[in-house]
Scaffold this motif. Structure first.
Motif, PDB file in Angstrom:
ATOM      1  N   ASP A 205      39.507  35.652  45.337  1.00 20.63           N
ATOM      2  CA  ASP A 205      39.613  36.196  46.702  1.00 20.63           C
ATOM      3  C   ASP A 205      39.523  37.733  46.656  1.00 20.63           C
ATOM      4  O   ASP A 205      38.765  38.337  47.421  1.00 20.63           O
ATOM      5  CB  ASP A 205      40.941  35.767  47.329  1.00 20.63           C
ATOM      6  CG  ASP A 205      41.074  36.244  48.761  1.00 20.63           C
ATOM      7  OD1 ASP A 205      40.324  35.749  49.625  1.00 20.63           O
ATOM      8  OD2 ASP A 205      41.910  37.158  48.994  1.00 20.63           O
ATOM      9  N   ALA A 206      40.256  38.346  45.779  1.00 19.15           N
ATOM     10  CA  ALA A 206      40.215  39.813  45.677  1.00 19.15           C
ATOM     11  C   ALA A 206      38.834  40.291  45.236  1.00 19.15           C
ATOM     12  O   ALA A 206      38.334  41.313  45.711  1.00 19.15           O
ATOM     13  CB  ALA A 206      41.281  40.304  44.691  1.00 19.15           C
ATOM     14  N   ALA A 207      38.174  39.513  44.376  1.00 20.47           N
ATOM     15  CA  ALA A 207      36.834  39.900  43.927  1.00 20.47           C
ATOM     16  C   ALA A 207      35.835  39.811  45.075  1.00 20.47           C
ATOM     17  O   ALA A 207      34.949  40.671  45.215  1.00 20.47           O
ATOM     18  CB  ALA A 207      36.390  39.007  42.764  1.00 20.47           C
ATOM     19  N   ALA A 208      35.992  38.797  45.919  1.00 17.64           N
ATOM     20  CA  ALA A 208      35.112  38.681  47.093  1.00 17.64           C
ATOM     21  C   ALA A 208      35.295  39.899  47.999  1.00 17.64           C
ATOM     22  O   ALA A 208      34.329  40.505  48.479  1.00 17.64           O
ATOM     23  CB  ALA A 208      35.404  37.393  47.852  1.00 17.64           C
ATOM     24  N   LYS A 209      36.541  40.270  48.192  1.00 13.97           N
ATOM     25  CA  LYS A 209      36.835  41.433  49.043  1.00 13.97           C
ATOM     26  C   LYS A 209      36.318  42.718  48.406  1.00 13.97           C
ATOM     27  O   LYS A 209      35.787  43.596  49.100  1.00 13.97           O
ATOM     28  CB  LYS A 209      38.332  41.511  49.300  1.00 13.97           C
ATOM     29  CG  LYS A 209      38.844  40.355  50.161  1.00 13.97           C
ATOM     30  CD  LYS A 209      40.338  40.225  50.078  1.00 13.97           C
ATOM     31  CE  LYS A 209      40.882  39.177  51.005  1.00 13.97           C
ATOM     32  NZ  LYS A 209      42.330  38.942  50.816  1.00 13.97           N
ATOM     33  N   ALA A 210      36.439  42.820  47.086  1.00 12.13           N
ATOM     34  CA  ALA A 210      35.926  44.010  46.398  1.00 12.13           C
ATOM     35  C   ALA A 210      34.417  44.112  46.581  1.00 12.13           C
ATOM     36  O   ALA A 210      33.875  45.205  46.800  1.00 12.13           O
ATOM     37  CB  ALA A 210      36.274  43.946  44.908  1.00 12.13           C
ATOM     38  N   ALA A 211      33.740  42.973  46.554  1.00 10.76           N
ATOM     39  CA  ALA A 211      32.279  42.974  46.738  1.00 10.76           C
ATOM     40  C   ALA A 211      31.920  43.476  48.133  1.00 10.76           C
ATOM     41  O   ALA A 211      30.995  44.271  48.316  1.00 10.76           O
ATOM     42  CB  ALA A 211      31.725  41.567  46.522  1.00 10.76           C
ATOM     43  N   ASP A 226      29.080  40.159  40.873  1.00  9.18           N
ATOM     44  CA  ASP A 226      28.936  41.499  40.279  1.00  9.18           C
ATOM     45  C   ASP A 226      30.294  42.128  39.961  1.00  9.18           C
ATOM     46  O   ASP A 226      30.361  43.176  39.327  1.00  9.18           O
ATOM     47  CB  ASP A 226      28.229  42.451  41.264  1.00  9.18           C
ATOM     48  CG  ASP A 226      26.793  42.045  41.548  1.00  9.18           C
ATOM     49  OD1 ASP A 226      26.115  41.595  40.603  1.00  9.18           O
ATOM     50  OD2 ASP A 226      26.340  42.166  42.709  1.00  9.18           O
ATOM     51  N   VAL A 227      31.357  41.478  40.418  1.00  8.94           N
ATOM     52  CA  VAL A 227      32.695  42.067  40.266  1.00  8.94           C
ATOM     53  C   VAL A 227      33.382  41.482  39.039  1.00  8.94           C
ATOM     54  O   VAL A 227      33.511  40.258  38.906  1.00  8.94           O
ATOM     55  CB  VAL A 227      33.557  41.800  41.518  1.00  8.94           C
ATOM     56  CG1 VAL A 227      34.957  42.419  41.361  1.00  8.94           C
ATOM     57  CG2 VAL A 227      32.865  42.352  42.766  1.00  8.94           C
ATOM     58  N   TYR A 228      33.814  42.337  38.107  1.00  2.00           N
ATOM     59  CA  TYR A 228      34.612  41.857  36.967  1.00  2.00           C
ATOM     60  C   TYR A 228      35.929  41.330  37.519  1.00  2.00           C
ATOM     61  O   TYR A 228      36.570  41.969  38.360  1.00  2.00           O
ATOM     62  CB  TYR A 228      34.884  42.994  35.986  1.00  2.00           C
ATOM     63  CG  TYR A 228      35.839  42.597  34.872  1.00  2.00           C
ATOM     64  CD1 TYR A 228      37.214  42.862  34.989  1.00  2.00           C
ATOM     65  CD2 TYR A 228      35.394  41.906  33.755  1.00  2.00           C
ATOM     66  CE1 TYR A 228      38.100  42.472  34.003  1.00  2.00           C
ATOM     67  CE2 TYR A 228      36.281  41.511  32.764  1.00  2.00           C
ATOM     68  CZ  TYR A 228      37.637  41.802  32.893  1.00  2.00           C
ATOM     69  OH  TYR A 228      38.516  41.397  31.905  1.00  2.00           O
ATOM     70  N   ARG A 229      36.302  40.157  37.070  1.00  2.05           N
ATOM     71  CA  ARG A 229      37.467  39.505  37.694  1.00  2.05           C
ATOM     72  C   ARG A 229      38.445  38.956  36.661  1.00  2.05           C
ATOM     73  O   ARG A 229      38.061  38.260  35.738  1.00  2.05           O
ATOM     74  CB  ARG A 229      36.973  38.344  38.558  1.00  2.05           C
ATOM     75  CG  ARG A 229      38.092  37.486  39.152  1.00  2.05           C
ATOM     76  CD  ARG A 229      37.545  36.192  39.730  1.00  2.05           C
ATOM     77  NE  ARG A 229      36.761  35.427  38.769  1.00  2.05           N
ATOM     78  CZ  ARG A 229      37.285  34.666  37.816  1.00  2.05           C
ATOM     79  NH1 ARG A 229      38.608  34.563  37.669  1.00  2.05           N
ATOM     80  NH2 ARG A 229      36.520  34.011  36.969  1.00  2.05           N
ATOM     81  N   GLU A 230      39.717  39.322  36.821  1.00  3.84           N
ATOM     82  CA  GLU A 230      40.839  38.705  36.122  1.00  3.84           C
ATOM     83  C   GLU A 230      41.923  38.431  37.162  1.00  3.84           C
ATOM     84  O   GLU A 230      42.192  39.292  38.005  1.00  3.84           O
ATOM     85  CB  GLU A 230      41.444  39.653  35.080  1.00  3.84           C
ATOM     86  CG  GLU A 230      40.821  39.631  33.708  1.00  3.84           C
ATOM     87  CD  GLU A 230      41.523  40.615  32.776  1.00  3.84           C
ATOM     88  OE1 GLU A 230      42.776  40.680  32.828  1.00  3.84           O
ATOM     89  OE2 GLU A 230      40.821  41.333  32.059  1.00  3.84           O
ATOM     90  N   ALA A 268      30.699  50.384  39.924  1.00  3.17           N
ATOM     91  CA  ALA A 268      31.596  49.654  39.017  1.00  3.17           C
ATOM     92  C   ALA A 268      32.658  48.990  39.889  1.00  3.17           C
ATOM     93  O   ALA A 268      33.388  49.677  40.594  1.00  3.17           O
ATOM     94  CB  ALA A 268      32.253  50.604  38.024  1.00  3.17           C
ATOM     95  N   ALA A 269      32.661  47.658  39.879  1.00  2.63           N
ATOM     96  CA  ALA A 269      33.609  46.919  40.737  1.00  2.63           C
ATOM     97  C   ALA A 269      34.400  45.944  39.874  1.00  2.63           C
ATOM     98  O   ALA A 269      33.821  45.170  39.114  1.00  2.63           O
ATOM     99  CB  ALA A 269      32.862  46.184  41.840  1.00  2.63           C
ATOM    100  N   ARG A 270      35.744  46.040  39.974  1.00  7.52           N
ATOM    101  CA  ARG A 270      36.581  45.202  39.134  1.00  7.52           C
ATOM    102  C   ARG A 270      37.880  44.820  39.829  1.00  7.52           C
ATOM    103  O   ARG A 270      38.368  45.562  40.686  1.00  7.52           O
ATOM    104  CB  ARG A 270      36.905  45.917  37.816  1.00  7.52           C
ATOM    105  CG  ARG A 270      37.447  47.326  37.981  1.00  7.52           C
ATOM    106  CD  ARG A 270      37.343  48.124  36.670  1.00  7.52           C
ATOM    107  NE  ARG A 270      37.549  49.548  36.868  1.00  7.52           N
ATOM    108  CZ  ARG A 270      38.634  50.216  36.473  1.00  7.52           C
ATOM    109  NH1 ARG A 270      39.624  49.577  35.869  1.00  7.52           N
ATOM    110  NH2 ARG A 270      38.749  51.521  36.685  1.00  7.52           N
TER     111      ARG A 270
END
Ligand SMILES: NC(=O)C1=CN([C@@H]2O[C@H](COP(=O)(O)OP(=O)(O)OC[C@H]3O[C@@H](n4cnc5c(N)ncnc54)[C@H](O)[C@@H]3O)[C@@H](O)[C@H]2O)C=CC1
Ligand SMILES: N[C@@H](CC=O)C(=O)O
Ligand code: NA
Length: 436
Positions: A205-211, A226-230, A268-270
């Motif tokens: 969810d946070a990665a979708a928002k970061a995108a 495209d977002v590095y996700r942990e 750079a998106a993470r």
């Protein structure tokens, strides 16, 4: 605009945590909405999966329907609110609504981050609005400032807490020592979590928002992939305690920034857990609140703060878009569509410079400190601080690095794990919000 009724006719798809609050606000505030829009706003249908499902809101008689596709196909619907979630049938329903001449408001970050360009192109072709403020950071108006207020500035960094469920969990772990599962269950009961909470906990969810944030901030197409996700499922009580010992707190951060690349700035998106100093404003974000810092060349640093999850706060953002879109339809105009002209490349996580906090249980004997320091030096990583705590037959070293390419830091940790003098690497976490 439906000429027959001289009103703006709205269909809501989904009547769950968010949808039920959208229906409530539309019915309770109809007079105010009419005054603000300049014409009556009429709820004409609510698409649901089951007519007999228990609901948190009284839906006016005759409006509930399970024929959701039929609802978006009606020629008397001016605006469709999609708060079903997921990829399908949400995507098909939005495309059908746009193709049928309706404007669309959605809160669906998963869909926008996976296939936003398809939706934006369909809205452009249909010459209709597609608004989605509620998709990121709940009630917080963050997308409109990025798309409109900062359109004349160069945004260089967007950093924040954009998932309420995981902040709720980490906050409980830090402040009350609550267990992970117990805190997640409470977040679900409060309506914060996604239908499948894995989306929250594993960072999707946070990665979708970061995108979505990166796409708007840097005028480029950035997808969730495209977002590095942990996520936070590997965050332990030891990490939380180690952070506290360091005067820090663990938060799940979304970080989108422009970084120098071989052919110009790259995105750079993470998304990952990070230790941040307790003195940092993000450290004080409690419960399911969100906070987003935006840095730009002319404005400097801006901070946006508020409820990031929950049916009512999210419905507030949905209704804000609804009023804007309704006004646009009355005026025969549209808002700003997608802006992807910069078309910036995405920087691989391994090249992105980060800092690490590493806690290591070691043999308490001569040469240990030097051996650990050499492991960092082997990967050209500079050490910022080292703290040693003797504990009987073994000792604990806590090392905080300076910024280095993430791949170098990861390789250092791998080397430490294989050293004889290292009994266990007990905590590894990136560090943000301090001197690099
Ligand atoms: N809950 C929150 O705090 C926030 C949620 N969102 C987004 O809003 C959307 C809705 O989220 P929630 O209301 O929390 O989810 P929810 O799971 O509470 O509600 C979704 C509703 O849609 C219904 N539904 C599912 N498939 C359907 C179909 N094919 N036809 C008709 N109804 C269908 C479900 O029965 C459910 O009642 C999601 O995209 C979510 O990511 C965005 C911001 C905050
Ligand atoms: N599940 C999401 C809901 C809002 O986007 C979150 O916890 O933030
Ligand atoms: Na928002």
């Amino acid at each position: 605009m439906n000429e027959r009724a001289k009103s703006l006719r709205v269909a809501v798809l989904g009547c769950g945590a968010v949808g039920s609050q959208v229906v409530r606000l539309l019915t309770e505030q109809s007079d105010d909405l009419a005054a603000r829009v300049g014409a009556p706003v009429e709820l004409v249908g609510v698409g649901v999966r089951r007519l007999d499902a228990p609901r948190d809101v009284e839906v006016p008689d005759g409006l509930l329907t399970t024929d959701v596709l039929g609802l978006v196909a009606r020629d008397d619907v001016d605006l469709v609110v999609e708060v079903i979630g997921g990829i399908e049938p949400a995507r098909s329903l939005i495309l059908a609504a746009l193709d049928n001449g309706a404007s669309v408001v959605t809160a669906n970050k998963a869909l926008l981050a996976e296939d936003g360009p398809t939706l934006f192109e369909a809205a452009e072709k249909a010459e209709r609005d597609l608004y989605y403020e509620a998709a990121v950071a709940g009630a917080i108006p963050i997308l409109r400032p990025l798309r409109e207020s900062l359109a004349g500035d160069k945004v260089t960094r967007v950093l924040g807490i954009v998932n309420g469920t995981t902040n709720f969990i980490l906050d409980k772990m830090d402040t009350s020592g609550a267990g992970f599962s117990e805190a997640l269950e409470e977040a679900q009961e409060l309506g914060y979590a996604e239908a499948d909470p894995t989306a929250d906990v594993e960072g999707f969810d946070a990665a979708a928002k970061a995108a979505i944030l990166a796409s708007l901030a840097f005028h480029s197409r950035v997808t969730a992939a495209d977002v590095y996700r942990e996520g936070i499922s590997d965050v332990t009580a030891a990490d939380v305690a180690s952070a506290r010992d360091m005067g820090a707190v663990v938060k799940l951060l979304a970080i989108c920034e422009l970084r120098p690349g071989p052919h110009g700035d790259q995105v750079a998106a993470r998304v990952h857990p990070a230790m941040i100093p307790r003195s940092h404003p993000l450290a004080s974000v409690r419960e399911a609140f969100n906070a987003v810092f935006v840095e730009s060349e002319a404005a400097g640093q801006l901070m946006f703060y508020g409820p990031g999850a929950g049916g009512a706060p999210t419905a507030s953002a949905v209704l804000g878009d609804l009023v804007t879109v309704a006004r646009n339809r009355l005026a025969g105009t549209r808002g700003v569509g997608e802006s992807a002209y910069a078309d910036r490349a995405v920087q691989p996580m391994g090249e992105t410079r980060t800092r690490y906090h590493v806690a290591i249980d070691v043999d308490d004997r001569a040469g240990v400190l030097a051996a650990v320091a050499n492991a960092f030096a082997d990967h050209d990583v500079s050490i910022q601080t080292v703290r040693q705590e003797g504990r009987g037959a073994d000792a604990q070293l806590v090392v905080v690095s300076h910024a280095a390419p993430d791949a170098a830091l990861a390789a250092t940790v791998e080397q430490l794990r294989n050293m004889d003098i290292v009994r266990e690497v007990t905590s590894v976490m990136r560090v943000e919000g301090g001197d690099e």
